[in-house]
Design a protein around this motif. Structure first.
Motif, PDB file in Angstrom:
ATOM      1  N   LEU A   1       0.826  -1.184   0.000  1.00  0.00           N
ATOM      2  CA  LEU A   1       0.000   0.000   0.000  1.00  0.00           C
ATOM      3  C   LEU A   1       0.868   1.245   0.000  1.00  0.00           C
ATOM      4  O   LEU A   1       2.038   1.199   0.368  1.00  0.00           O
ATOM      5  CB  LEU A   1      -0.880   0.038   1.262  1.00  0.00           C
ATOM      6  CG  LEU A   1      -1.921  -1.072   1.406  1.00  0.00           C
ATOM      7  CD1 LEU A   1      -2.532  -1.003   2.794  1.00  0.00           C
ATOM      8  CD2 LEU A   1      -3.002  -0.914   0.370  1.00  0.00           C
ATOM      9  N   ALA A   2       0.285   2.383  -0.384  1.00  0.00           N
ATOM     10  CA  ALA A   2       1.001   3.636  -0.226  1.00  0.00           C
ATOM     11  C   ALA A   2       1.321   3.822   1.246  1.00  0.00           C
ATOM     12  O   ALA A   2       0.490   3.592   2.120  1.00  0.00           O
ATOM     13  CB  ALA A   2       0.132   4.796  -0.727  1.00  0.00           C
TER      14      ALA A   2
ATOM     15  N   GLY B   1      -4.725   3.143  -2.530  1.00  0.00           N
ATOM     16  CA  GLY B   1      -3.408   2.615  -2.199  1.00  0.00           C
ATOM     17  C   GLY B   1      -3.264   1.139  -2.465  1.00  0.00           C
ATOM     18  O   GLY B   1      -2.168   0.585  -2.345  1.00  0.00           O
TER      19      GLY B   1
END
Length: 375
Positions: free
Chosen positions: A7-8, A219
C-alpha cells in the motif's frame, strides 16, 4: 521468491485482502442454458457487428481479436457467411502483418491467429507466408537471443498462439522454444521480478504497476481485469495448440489453473469482474471484455480437466448470464466494453453503449467455449 503487495505508505497488503470481493446486484443463475440458446445469442451479437461494419476494417490487434472470435463461431456453427466475411477481411490485407515481416511487436502478430484459422478451413500456403517469414526471423535470424519483446501482459494473448500454432503445424520445436523464452521473460524478469504475482496467481499489466509503482486511489494494487483476461486467453489458445506431452505444457496449465481459481474467488454476484481485481471499489461496475476472457479461460479449463467442473461451472454460468442479461442489447449490440487502454481508468465511463471489436471477439470466444461444455 514470494512477492508482497504494498500500500502507499509501506503497509503490506495480503493476497487475500488484495482480492476481496464486493457485494453487488442479485446473484445470477449458476446453471448453463441449453446449447441452442447460447448459440442464438452468439449469432445475434456476431450478426449485429457484421451488419454494422460492411467494411471489415484493419488488421490491427483489436479487430484481429474480433476475427479470432468470429472464426471460433464459424467452427461451432459451420456458417459460411462468417467464413466469407473473415476471408474478405484477410484478403483485403493480403494476409500480411502490420509492420511487415520485420515487426517484433506482439500486437502486430495477433492477426495471424485468424490467418491460421482461415488456413485450417481452406489450406493455401500464401495465407501463412507473412506470418512464417516474421516468426522465422524472430526465432532464427533477427536477434534470436533477444527475448524481452513481451513487456506487457496483453502480449501473451496476441503472440503466444501464433508461435505455438505455427510450430505445431510445421513440426518445428524451435517456435515453441522461442515462445517460452519470451514468455519466461515477461513472467519472471520484466521490470525486475517479472509481471507475474506469485502471491495471487495474477499478473500486473506492465512494470509500471509493480509494487512501488502505480496504485489505486485507495493505495491498493492495480491488477487490471482485461490485462489478466488477455493472459487467460493466451494460455488457453496456446494449450489448444500444443501436444499434451510438450515440456512447457505443465507450466502453462498450472499458470492458467491458478489464474482461473484466483478470479473465481472475486467474481461479483452479478457474474462480472471489476476492472481492478485488487480493489472492488476502484471504478466498480460491470465490464464485458475482462469478464468475457475470464469466462473463456474458465470454460476451457473445465473442458480440459484442469479444474473441477462442479466447482467452476457455476462461475462460468454466472458470467454468461451476467453478460447476456446486462451487456447484450436486444438487437445484438454488446455493451459495457472498456475500450482501448491499459488500466482501470482507461476509457471511462464504461456504459451500456460502450463497445469495441475486441470485446465482441472476446464474447464470441467465451460463448463458443461455453457451448462446448453443454455437450
Amino acid at each position: 521468491m514470494r512477492r508482497r503487495h504494498f500500500l502507499a505508505g509501506g503497509a503490506a497488503l495480503t493476497a487475500t485482502a488484495a482480492l476481496a470481493p464486493l457485494a453487488h446486484a442479485a446473484p445470477r443463475p449458476a446453471a448453463l442454458p441449453p446449447r441452442a440458446a447460447i448459440v442464438a445469442v452468439l449469432r445475434r451479437v456476431a450478426d449485429h457487428w457484421i451488419g454494422a461494419h460492411t467494411d471489415p476494417g484493419d488488421n490491427l490487434w483489436a479487430n484481429a481479436t474480433f476475427f479470432s472470435g468470429l472464426l471460433a463461431l464459424r467452427r461451432l456453427t459451420g456458417d459460411a457467411r462468417y467464413l466469407a466475411y473473415a476471408r474478405n477481411w484477410a484478403e483485403q490485407h493480403d494476409y500480411a502483418l502490420n509492420g511487415g515481416e520485420t515487426t517484433r511487436h506482439a500486437d502486430n502478430q495477433c492477426a495471424a491467429q485468424a490467418y491460421l484459422d482461415l488456413y485450417e478451413a481452406e489450406p493455401e500456403a500464401a495465407k501463412l507466408t507473412a506470418l512464417e517469414a516474421n516468426l522465422h526471423r524472430m526465432t532464427f535470424t533477427d536477434q534470436p537471443d533477444k527475448n524481452d519483446d513481451w513487456w506487457w501482459d496483453d502480449a501473451l494473448h496476441m503472440a503466444m498462439p501464433p508461435f505455438a500454432r505455427l510450430g505445431a503445424l510445421r513440426g518445428d520445436p524451435a517456435y515453441a522454444q522461442k515462445l517460452h523464452r519470451l514468455y519466461a521473460h515477461a513472467k519472471h524478469t520484466e521490470g525486475g521480478p517479472g509481471l507475474y504475482d506469485d502471491t495471487t496467481g495474477l499478473w500486473y499489466r506492465d512494470k509500471r504497476f509493480l509494487p512501488g509503482g502505480i496504485v489505486a486511489p485507495s493505495g491498493k494494487p492495480v491488477l487490471w481485469s482485461r490485462g489478466n483476461g488477455w493472459v487467460a486467453g493466451g494460455h488457453a489458445k496456446t494449450l489448444k495448440a500444443l501436444a499434451g506431452s510438450h515440456p512447457d505444457v505443465p507450466e502453462y496449465r498450472a499458470t492458467l489453473t491458478r489464474l482461473v481459481n484466483a478470479v473465481a474467488a472475486v467474481q461479483r454476484p452479478d457474474g462480472f469482474w471489476n476492472v481492478n481485481l485488487a480493489d472492488p471499489a476502484h471504478l466498480p461496475g460491470p465490464e464485458t471484455s475482462g469478464t468475457s476472457f475470464f469466462l473463456y479461460g474458465t470454460a476451457y479449463a473445465i473442458r480440459a480437466g484442469l479444474v473441477g467442473r462442479a466447482a467452476l461451472l457455476p462461475v462460468a454460468a454466472r458470467a454468461w448470464h451476467g453478460l447476456v442479461g446486462t451487456a447484450v442489447h436486444p438487437d445484438g449490440f454488446l455493451g459495457y466494453v472498456q475500450k482501448v487502454g491499459d488500466r482501470p481508468e482507461s476509457s471511462q465511463p464504461i456504459t451500456y453503449d460502450s463497445t469495441a471489436d475486441f470485446g465482441v471477439g472476446g464474447f464470441l470466444l467465451a460463448g463458443t467455449e461455453l457451448a462446448a461444455l453443454t455437450g
